[in-house]
Scaffold this active site. Structure first.
Site, PDB file in Angstrom:
ATOM      1  N   GLU A  25      37.040  41.716  17.328  1.00  0.00           N
ATOM      2  CA  GLU A  25      37.875  40.541  17.657  1.00  0.00           C
ATOM      3  C   GLU A  25      39.164  40.512  16.842  1.00  0.00           C
ATOM      4  OE1 GLU A  25      37.429  36.780  15.854  1.00  0.00           O
ATOM      5  OE2 GLU A  25      35.466  37.255  15.011  1.00  0.00           O
ATOM      6  N   LYS A 160      28.517  31.059   8.688  1.00  0.00           N
ATOM      7  CA  LYS A 160      28.800  30.433   7.390  1.00  0.00           C
ATOM      8  C   LYS A 160      28.198  29.046   7.356  1.00  0.00           C
ATOM      9  CE  LYS A 160      32.998  32.693   5.933  1.00  0.00           C
ATOM     10  NZ  LYS A 160      33.921  33.167   6.959  1.00  0.00           N
TER      11      LYS A 160
HETATM   12  N1  PSU Z   1      33.671  32.441  11.260  1.00  0.00           N
HETATM   13  C1  PSU Z   1      33.997  33.322  10.297  1.00  0.00           C
HETATM   14  N2  PSU Z   1      35.129  34.055  10.433  1.00  0.00           N
HETATM   15  C2  PSU Z   1      35.969  33.921  11.506  1.00  0.00           C
HETATM   16  C3  PSU Z   1      35.605  32.987  12.527  1.00  0.00           C
HETATM   17  C4  PSU Z   1      34.454  32.266  12.358  1.00  0.00           C
HETATM   18  O1  PSU Z   1      33.266  33.458   9.336  1.00  0.00           O
HETATM   19  O2  PSU Z   1      37.000  34.611  11.580  1.00  0.00           O
HETATM   20  C5  PSU Z   1      36.476  32.849  13.740  1.00  0.00           C
HETATM   21  C6  PSU Z   1      35.895  33.676  14.900  1.00  0.00           C
HETATM   22  O3  PSU Z   1      36.978  34.196  15.669  1.00  0.00           O
HETATM   23  C7  PSU Z   1      35.159  32.632  15.718  1.00  0.00           C
HETATM   24  C8  PSU Z   1      36.051  31.434  15.542  1.00  0.00           C
HETATM   25  O4  PSU Z   1      34.984  32.978  17.061  1.00  0.00           O
HETATM   26  O5  PSU Z   1      36.470  31.499  14.182  1.00  0.00           O
HETATM   27  C9  PSU Z   1      35.352  30.142  15.868  1.00  0.00           C
HETATM   28  O6  PSU Z   1      36.292  29.111  15.901  1.00  0.00           O
HETATM   29  P1  PSU Z   1      35.839  27.686  16.451  1.00  0.00           P
HETATM   30  O7  PSU Z   1      34.830  27.164  15.471  1.00  0.00           O
HETATM   31  O8  PSU Z   1      37.086  26.867  16.476  1.00  0.00           O
HETATM   32  O9  PSU Z   1      35.250  27.897  17.811  1.00  0.00           O
END
Ligand code: PSU
Ligand code: MN
Length: 305
Positions: A25, A160
């Protein structure tokens, strides 16, 4: 083939020959790590996938094109632009494409594009999930809905604990998304190898995971799979230190009314700042570890299909 899709020649050749490909990604590059470590890591992850016997396909949107496989110049561009790049989940893709912009893909958007290209295995750091306090805020990552419908396996180090891991497990269960533990019974919590939660099934070999994926998709049980791979012991962090950083970051997000798509990047950046370089080093190592497992699973999956 979708008219907006550009598959890199190396990736196209591997796919045509049924050779293993691992999707990667780009929100982790723009929003998940600081410059220049983000660019260095993105290239190192690609190299690690190659050394592990698969072809890497980093996914992002460049000038409105869905790119499956990036050049180093494109990785640098995204990495330097950082938070100014649009973070794209499912709902954001049409806008960025119609306006021919650059976009960084989250787990959800990367799954969508990998699926269009026919890539079944994707490696990253952590997935989005149900946020703490979601009972009030409804803040649930679109990554989870995507896992419920798009047939791509996501290798991650768990999630996390900025998230509510228990509610995330419940939500995935409702959506029918299996959570597999690679050599673990406990759901890893990204920086630490364990949490108070379990996985659905423990599988100790990459080949068993490939057999699981083959069975799921031959049964036409559409949707993703979470493959939780604990951070290597030597890079795991002290739980108390990480917990206190997360608590502080959550407090600040609350005080500053950070909501919506800004929430996760804000928390990630604050936790990284509060724990210093330590957490970044751990973050890089767990992504490399996931890249190796992703390559191994992709290889076995190709052999079975
Ligand atoms: N968690 C991490 N590192 C990240 C992300 C999440 O530890 O880089 C990023 C990923 O791209 C994930 C996104 O898909 O954040 C999720 O964002 P949201 O909670 O806004 O959906
Ligand atoms: Mn959210």
């Amino acid at each position: 083939m979708n008219q907006f899709l550009d598959i890199h020649p190396d990736v196209a050749e591997a796919l045509a020959q049924n050779k293993p490909v691992v999707a990667l990604e780009s929100t982790i590059i723009s929003h998940g790590m600081p410059w220049p470590e983000n660019a260095e890591t993105a290239k190192l992850v690609e190299q690690t996938v190659r050394e592990s016997g698969a072809t890497p396909a980093t996914i992002a949107i460049i000038n409105g094109r869905l790119k499956v496989g990036l050049s180093h110049a494109e990785i640098d561009e995204l990495a330097k632009a950082g938070l100014s790049v649009t973070k794209c989940s499912r709902r954001d893709l049409p806008y960025v494409i119609a306006n021919k912009q650059m976009g960084a893909t989250t787990v959800a958007a990367t799954m969508i594009i990998a699926d269009m290209a026919g890539i079944r295995v994707f490696a990253t750091g952590g997935i989005g999930g149900v946020h703490r306090g979601a009972q009030e805020t409804f803040d649930i990552s679109a990554d989870l809905q995507e896992l419920g419908k798009t047939s791509v396996a996501v290798v991650c180090a768990g999630a996390k604990s900025i998230l509510d891991l228990g509610l995330t497990r419940e939500y995935l269960e409702t959506l029918g998304v299996p959570v597999l533990g690679f050599q673990t019974d406990a759901l890893p919590a990204f920086y630490t190898r364990t949490s108070d939660h379990t996985v659905d099934y423990r599988l100790d070999r990459a080949e068993q995971i490939a057999e699981f994926l083959t069975a799921k998709w031959l049964l036409n049980l559409d949707g993703g799979v979470v493959i939780a791979n604990p951070i290597p012991e030597e890079f795991a962090m002290d739980k108390a230190a990480i917990d206190s950083a997360i608590e502080q970051a959550l407090r600040e997000a609350n005080e500053q009314n950070v909501t919506g798509k800004e929430s996760t990047p804000f928390l990630l950046a604050r936790v990284a700042e509060l724990t210093g370089g330590n957490s970044l080093a751990s973050n890089i190592q767990l992504v490399l570890n996931n890249a190796r497992l992703g390559a191994a699973i992709a290889q076995h999956y190709c052999n079975l299909s």
